[in-house]
Enzyme design. Structure first.
Site, PDB file in Angstrom:
ATOM      1  N   SER A 264      -1.604  28.455  16.306  1.00 30.01           N
ATOM      2  CA  SER A 264      -1.707  29.172  17.646  1.00 30.01           C
ATOM      3  C   SER A 264      -1.335  30.612  17.335  1.00 30.01           C
ATOM      4  O   SER A 264      -1.809  31.362  16.432  1.00 30.01           O
ATOM      5  CB  SER A 264      -0.946  28.141  18.824  1.00 30.01           C
ATOM      6  OG  SER A 264      -1.289  28.658  19.765  1.00 30.01           O
TER       7      SER A 264
ATOM      8  N   ASP B  63     -10.849  24.297  22.610  1.00 28.21           N
ATOM      9  CA  ASP B  63      -9.567  24.685  22.638  1.00 28.21           C
ATOM     10  C   ASP B  63      -9.146  25.289  23.756  1.00 28.21           C
ATOM     11  O   ASP B  63      -9.728  26.571  24.096  1.00 28.21           O
ATOM     12  CB  ASP B  63      -8.984  25.484  21.436  1.00 28.21           C
ATOM     13  CG  ASP B  63      -7.571  25.482  21.165  1.00 28.21           C
ATOM     14  OD1 ASP B  63      -6.927  25.960  22.034  1.00 28.21           O
ATOM     15  OD2 ASP B  63      -7.186  25.632  20.094  1.00 28.21           O
TER      16      ASP B  63
ATOM     17  N   HIS C 103      -6.020  21.526  21.245  1.00 33.00           N
ATOM     18  CA  HIS C 103      -5.318  22.684  20.768  1.00 33.00           C
ATOM     19  C   HIS C 103      -4.934  22.533  19.536  1.00 33.00           C
ATOM     20  O   HIS C 103      -4.239  21.647  19.084  1.00 33.00           O
ATOM     21  CB  HIS C 103      -4.065  23.340  21.681  1.00 33.00           C
ATOM     22  CG  HIS C 103      -3.703  24.473  21.185  1.00 33.00           C
ATOM     23  ND1 HIS C 103      -4.506  25.726  20.569  1.00 33.00           N
ATOM     24  CD2 HIS C 103      -2.352  24.906  21.223  1.00 33.00           C
ATOM     25  CE1 HIS C 103      -3.663  26.460  20.358  1.00 33.00           C
ATOM     26  NE2 HIS C 103      -2.379  26.316  20.737  1.00 33.00           N
TER      27      HIS C 103
END
Length: 511
Positions: free
Chosen positions: A225, A452, A480
């Site tokens: 991320s 995502d 995610h």
């Protein structure tokens, strides 16, 4: 519903761990995208940091060691003050030749890398990887154990998370602006010294000191991320010192804050559409039958009801629109939370908001005693320093509401207003959107998940295209990030790269 740029590992990994972006050698300004791959000499003023010896001690669960590393608070003036950074590691378990250290970061910005390592990565990463790498984490400056940014008391944060972020009139708009200003003022009051020095560039420079202190010639790294932006920034600053880098759930550093917020809004809509398509086929779906769009309209109508009349939760806090929206968004990070979300919505629609409130509390890292981890404070501090604000005032937001609501009829209005937060930040942004090429770096694996919610797939496409040595690995699925989330295809490709240095073939797609 302060979800602006909060991008991190999946809810499942966070729950297991128990636990949203940019510049150069002068500090927080953007580094050149055409940096040379040559190994830059360590500046004389930094040599003592690079030469320091860490004093390791046993900590946490058996097998873990912890230490404190020093870095300059201000890289422009390193002689003035130090910052102390928390480091943890689990040494390679063997068998096989040790490959060095593997630094991990779970995202955020604001997620504790040390907490992630100790509760998940060091036991959840594949055994062959743990056998040959020392698993290492450092909490970035301003985060958790590394001189954390502090902003509000628990009661103040409770009030902040309940502020209406879909204002219906000038009065409600004024209350929202007051809340944003109060949040910023609290951060300045409690953390003024560190606020100008928590940029992603400074955190990346800290990582290079750690690389040297650990005795590694090159950095090996897995960032999830926001951690992908941190890793890409490292590669931009130190391409010749970049080893095997995995950037999972990639960000696009070329985007300005407003476009990034709008893309993320669309990402949450994509994730919700996948949830709704699954939900309407089930007998226990609280959003009824029909199409995902119809389910979205029912959810938005329910949010509007909560805006007018919050429901009980069994606590002094009631579930209003803002907390309910945050609870739903929290469940979008991982499809394994969809069952919990269906149950939570069913209960909330029946007048009991406790389950949705629990989801929101997990997202905000609120403890049962009413205290909060510093995730949201560090998140704002890093984001507001890395990029100029998306909006400068309410009128600016209103002009963009149609675009955000087009991106997501369910979440667009609230996420647009949430993006106003940095407009009142006390420290001016030092970073700027720019392409990252990292010319001369070894092959870098960029991982993108097609549905995502927090880091849309097109960001991975963009970053892989920007990086001179980027290779895109695609996971066709929900949730995610992708590594360690159940796809043998993804895990095998990344493990092979980490252990052998061979990136996946260009265009490789997994399900």
């Amino acid at each position: 519903m302060d979800t602006r740029h909060l991008i991190r590992i999946s809810a499942t990994a966070l729950a297991t761990a128990g636990l949203l972006i940019s510049g150069c050698s002068s500090g927080g300004t953007s580094p050149s995208a055409s940096a040379s791959a040559a190994q830059p000499a360590v500046p004389a003023a930094l040599k003592t940091y690079y030469a320091q010896k860490l004093s390791w001690r046993e900590c946490g669960a058996p097998g873990f060691q912890c230490a404190t590393m020093k870095a300059p608070l201000d890289y422009k003036k390193p002689e003035r003050a130090d910052i102390k950074l928390a480091v943890s590691r689990m040494k390679a378990t063997g068998p096989g030749k040790r490959l060095g250290s593997l630094l991990v970061n779970p995202g955020g910005p604001g997620g504790s890398a040390v907490g992630y390592l100790q509760a998940y990565a060091a036991i959840g990463y594949p055994a062959p990887v743990r056998a040959r790498y020392d698993m290492v984490a450092v909490d970035p400056r301003g985060v958790s154990r590394s001189e954390p940014v502090q902003c509000l008391t628990g009661k103040e944060m409770d009030a902040y998370t309940q502020v209406d972020q879909t204002p219906d009139d000038r009065g409600e708009t004024g209350k929202l602006v007051t809340a944003f200003k109060g949040f910023a003022a609290g951060c300045e009051k409690r953390s003024a010294a560190i606020l100008p020095h928590v940029s992603t560039v400074e955190a990346a420079r800290d990582m290079d000191i750690l690389r040297a202190v650990l005795g590694d010639r090159k950095l090996s790294y897995v960032g999830a991320s926001y951690g992908t932006f941190l890793g890409a920034t490292y590669a931009e600053l130190f391409p010749g010192r970049s080893g095997r880098l995995v950037l999972d759930g990639a960000m696009d550093p070329s985007l300005p804050s407003r476009e990034m917020s709008r893309d993320q809004t669309a990402g949450f809509e994509t994730a919700f559409q996948a949830f709704a398509a699954d939900c309407v086929k089930r007998k226990d779906c609280p959003l009824g039958t029909g199409t995902p769009n119809q389910a979205g309209k029912r959810l938005k109508a329910f949010f509007d009801q909560l805006d007018a009349k919050p429901v009980r939760t069994g606590q002094s806090r009631r579930l209003g629109e803002s907390l309910a929206t945050t609870g739903v968004i929290a469940a979008m990070y991982d499809e394994s939370a969809w069952t919990e979300l269906r149950g939570g919505l069913t209960r909330a629609m029946g007048g009991d908001g406790a389950a949705l409130l629990a989801l929101a509390d997990t997202y905000y890292e609120r403890s049962d005693d009413g205290s909060y981890q510093n995730l949201m404070y560090a998140n704002a501090a890093v984001n507001c320093l890395d990029l100029p604000p998306a909006f400068t005032g309410p009128d600016d937001v209103r002009t963009q509401l149609p675009d955000f609501e087009k991106a997501s009829p369910v979440f667009g209005e609230g996420l647009a207003w949430a993006s106003l937060n940095c407009g009142y930040w006390p420290t001016k942004a030092t970073g700027a959107p720019h392409r990252i090429e990292a010319k001369g770096a070894a092959p870098i694996v960029v991982v993108g998940t097609t549905r995502d919610p927090a880091t849309p797939y097109k960001w991975a496409l963009s970053l892989a295209g920007q990086l001179d040595s980027g290779t895109l690995l695609t996971y066709d699925g929900d949730g995610h990030t992708a590594y360690g989330r159940g796809s043998d295809c993804i895990d095998t490709a990344i493990n092979t790269y980490l252990l052998e240095g061979t990136p996946p073939k260009p265009g490789k797609k997994c399900t």
